[in-house]
Structures are given as structure tokens and as C-alpha cells.
Design an enzyme around this catalytic site. Structure first.
Site, PDB file in Angstrom:
ATOM      1  CD  GLU A 105      -2.948   0.246   0.136  1.00  0.00           C
ATOM      2  OE1 GLU A 105      -2.804   0.398   1.351  1.00  0.00           O
ATOM      3  OE2 GLU A 105      -2.050  -0.199  -0.597  1.00  0.00           O
ATOM      4  CG  ASP A 145       1.577   4.689  -4.951  1.00  0.00           C
ATOM      5  OD1 ASP A 145       0.987   3.621  -5.110  1.00  0.00           O
ATOM      6  OD2 ASP A 145       2.296   4.925  -3.965  1.00  0.00           O
TER       7      ASP A 145
END
Length: 347
Positions: free
Chosen positions: A235, A67
Site C-alpha cells: 500500500e 502517514d
């Protein structure tokens, strides 16, 4: 990195490292050679849809991340933060060689423990009004008992961050998940925070520039993208404005399973930051839509957890993938984006 019904996460350390891009001269000579081959052989060499995606650009050094979010300082240094610990840190001067440093938070804020975690996820770094802002998430993996936090810094360096506490939360009775935040500032100076993972999809709130938290005069929670049928797996929203359109990037399907991950990056666009967003075929992102930007191919499995960064040579998509040649270790991916078709194409 989102999380709900998936297998337990690998420890949240950063990921990266990718193979070098094919040099232009090599591509040209290969193309010339192919022209001399018989048609039957050429047909056999046509790549599958999946292999049409580019390999990540070359990165070296400390490139194991998850991420990733990255920014370039006025002095030309790249600061990269990622999931894991007190938000793990990498830095580079050339966008190729990355070194590791201390976490953003050497001492983790005490309120994190209320969410059953000792680490933070999915940071989002930006520079606003003379200071660095970093939104991030804490959560119990697989649960939507989650919170988005905010920290600020004058330098953006590890150890310099002041935590500002919670911005937005969700509970196990919520139909959304308050993780994977992304700040977008529109042309009128309004601040918008998108977030979300699984459940009813991606959401957005308006933020007060004075506090970095939800605007008291607008408490609406808007919906941006959803998968009402089949898997709920969408997401990690990220919004940019290009050529008069707002583009919403998101990660679809399942992360955090090494070589079993099915993550991919898709995009939709809208004429207003709050939507509605549609893909290239006109399918609403609120109804399972999304145009692919990156998908698994070869050793590069499950690209996602993406952020978009404007650099001196163009827009970058910065993400992680799971390396099929290294037991599914999560690694850093960086590619440029071409917008000439009206849609982002990674190269």
C-alpha cells in the site's frame, strides 16, 4: 494508511519523534577503536541485516504522527499533515522542533460519513499552479468501501482548505482499495494519481490538471504493484523521478499493530511512470518484488506510510514508525536519501 485485514487501528493521531543521528566524529572514533579489536570480536559485532538501516534523524516536540506528508513553503516553514481527525497538522521552521496546530478541516466534510468514518487518512500535499493541493482518503477500516478526496488552499494552513469532494472511489465489490493517494506530475505536465492498499495492489489513474480529478479522456485504471501470492499487503504508493528513472516507493506488510507491526518500505523503478516497475534484482513489483529501503531495527518498528520530499539538502523520506521504547506509539521519522548507486539509500 491502508487497510484491510488488520487489527483495528490505533486512534489516528499523528506520530513521530526519533533519536538523534550519530555524529560523524563519534562514528570516526568508534571505527578507529574497532580496528584494534581481535578478528573474532569484530565478527561478533557485525550487525544483522536489519540493523543496517539508519535510525531516524532528530525530531522534538509534537512528533506523534501516522502517514505523514510534508512540504516546505517558499518562506522556509515546514507544513506536515497526517492521518487522524480532520487531518492533523504539525509545523516546524528547522525540521527538528515540531509544534501542533488545528486540523486541516475544523469542520469535517459531510460526505465523509457515507464511508462510515469521522476521520481522514494518509494525506498527500503538493504545490501546483500557485495553490496547495491535498489528496486524502476516507474509509471503513478493514474494508475497501473507500474514497479519495481532494482539498485546495492558497496558504496550506489549517482552516484554509476548501474541500473539492471525491476524486475516486471503491466499493466492497471492487478488487482494489481507493486510499493512500499520491499525485505525480510528469515532465510533460501530465498529472497521475497512484493509490491502493491490499486487494490487487497499487493502481494509477490520469488526472485532469484543471480539476484535480480523473481525466475524462483517459479512464483507464493501471496496475503498478501487486502481491499475487501470499499476503496481499502492499500500500501507500509514492512516485518520484530521479536520474531518468521513475521510482515507486510503497509500504509492505502490516501496519497499525504497535510493536507487532511488520511494516517496511520498499522501492522499484521504471522507465515510464505507468511502469512496469522492477526491483534491484529484476523482480517485477507486480509479482511480489521490491528492494528494501527501511525495515524494523531496534526500537524503530514497522517504518512505513512514507512520503518523499525534496529539500534544500537533498531528498527526504518522511514516515512513521512504532516506538518499541514507548509502548509502540507511532512517531515521526525523517531520513535523507542517497541516490548515487541508482537506488535510494536512507541515511
Amino acid at each position: 494508511m491502508s487497510r484491510t485485514s488488520r487489527t483495528p487501528r490505533i486512534s489516528r493521531t499523528p506520530r513521530t519523534s526519533r533519536t538523534p543521528r550519530t555524529p560523524h566524529a563519534f562514528r570516526t572514533s568508534r571505527r578507529t577503536a574497532l580496528l584494534s579489536l581481535p578478528a573474532a570480536i569484530l565478527l561478533a559485532l557485525v550487525p544483522s541485516a536489519a540493523s543496517a538501516y539508519p535510525n531516524p534523524g532528530t525530531v522534538t516536540g509534537s512528533t506523534v504522527v501516522h502517514d505523514p506528508t510534508m512540504i516546505r513553503t517558499s518562506g522556509g516553514r515546514y507544513l506536515l499533515y497526517a492521518t487522524g481527525g480532520g487531518l492533523s497538522y504539525r509545523t516546524s521552521t528547522d525540521r527538528v522542533a515540531f509544534g501542533a496546530g488545528g486540523d486541516a478541516f475544523p469542520t469535517k466534510p459531510g460526505w465523509w460519513s457515507s464511508y462510515g468514518t469521522t476521520e481522514a487518512w494518509a494525506p498527500d500535499i503538493s504545490y501546483q499552479g500557485g495553490k496547495y493541493l491535498m489528496y486524502y482518503a476516507v474509509s471503513t477500516f478493514g474494508s475497501n468501501k473507500s474514497a479519495i478526496g481532494l482539498a485546495t488552499s492558497t496558504t496550506g494552513l489549517p482552516g484554509s482548505w476548501t474541500d473539492r469532494g471525491t476524486v475516486y472511489t471503491s466499493t466492497t465489490s471492487s478488487d482494489y482499495n481507493a486510499i493512500d493517494p499520491n499525485l505525480f506530475v510528469d515532465d510533460n505536465g501530465k498529472w497521475w494519481l497512484s493509490f491502493g492498499s491490499w486487494w490487487t495492489g497499487l493502481k494509477m489513474i490520469q488526472v485532469d490538471p484543471a480539476t484535480g480529478k480523473q481525466l475524462s479522456g483517459d479512464t483507464a485504471r493501471r496496475s503498478l504493484a501487486s502481491r499475487p501470492t501470499g499476503t496481499k499487503a502492499v500500500e501507500a504508493p509514492y512516485i518520484v523521478k530521479r536520474n531518468g528513472y521513475y521510482y515507486l516507493f510503497a509500504s509492505y506488510d502490516t501496519c497499525c499493530a504497535g510493536t507487532g507491526s511488520t511494516y517496511k518500505v520498499k522501492v522499484g523503478r521504471a522507465t515510464a511512470v505507468t511502469g512496469p516497475y522492477y526491483d534491484k534484482n529484476g523482480v517485477a513489483l507486480m509479482n511480489n518484488g521490491g528492494t528494501p529501503v527501511l525495515e524494523s531495527h531496534g526500537r524503530y518498528i514497522g517504518p512505513g506510510g512514507q512520503s518523499i520530499m525534496k529539500d534544500t539538502d537533498g531528498d527526504l523520506i518522511v514516515y512513521h514508525y512504532y516506538d518499541g521504547n514507548d509502548n509502540g506509539t507511532p512517531k515521526l521519522g525523517i531520513n535523507l536519501l542517497n541516490w548515487s548507486s541508482g537506488w535510494p539509500v536512507a541515511y
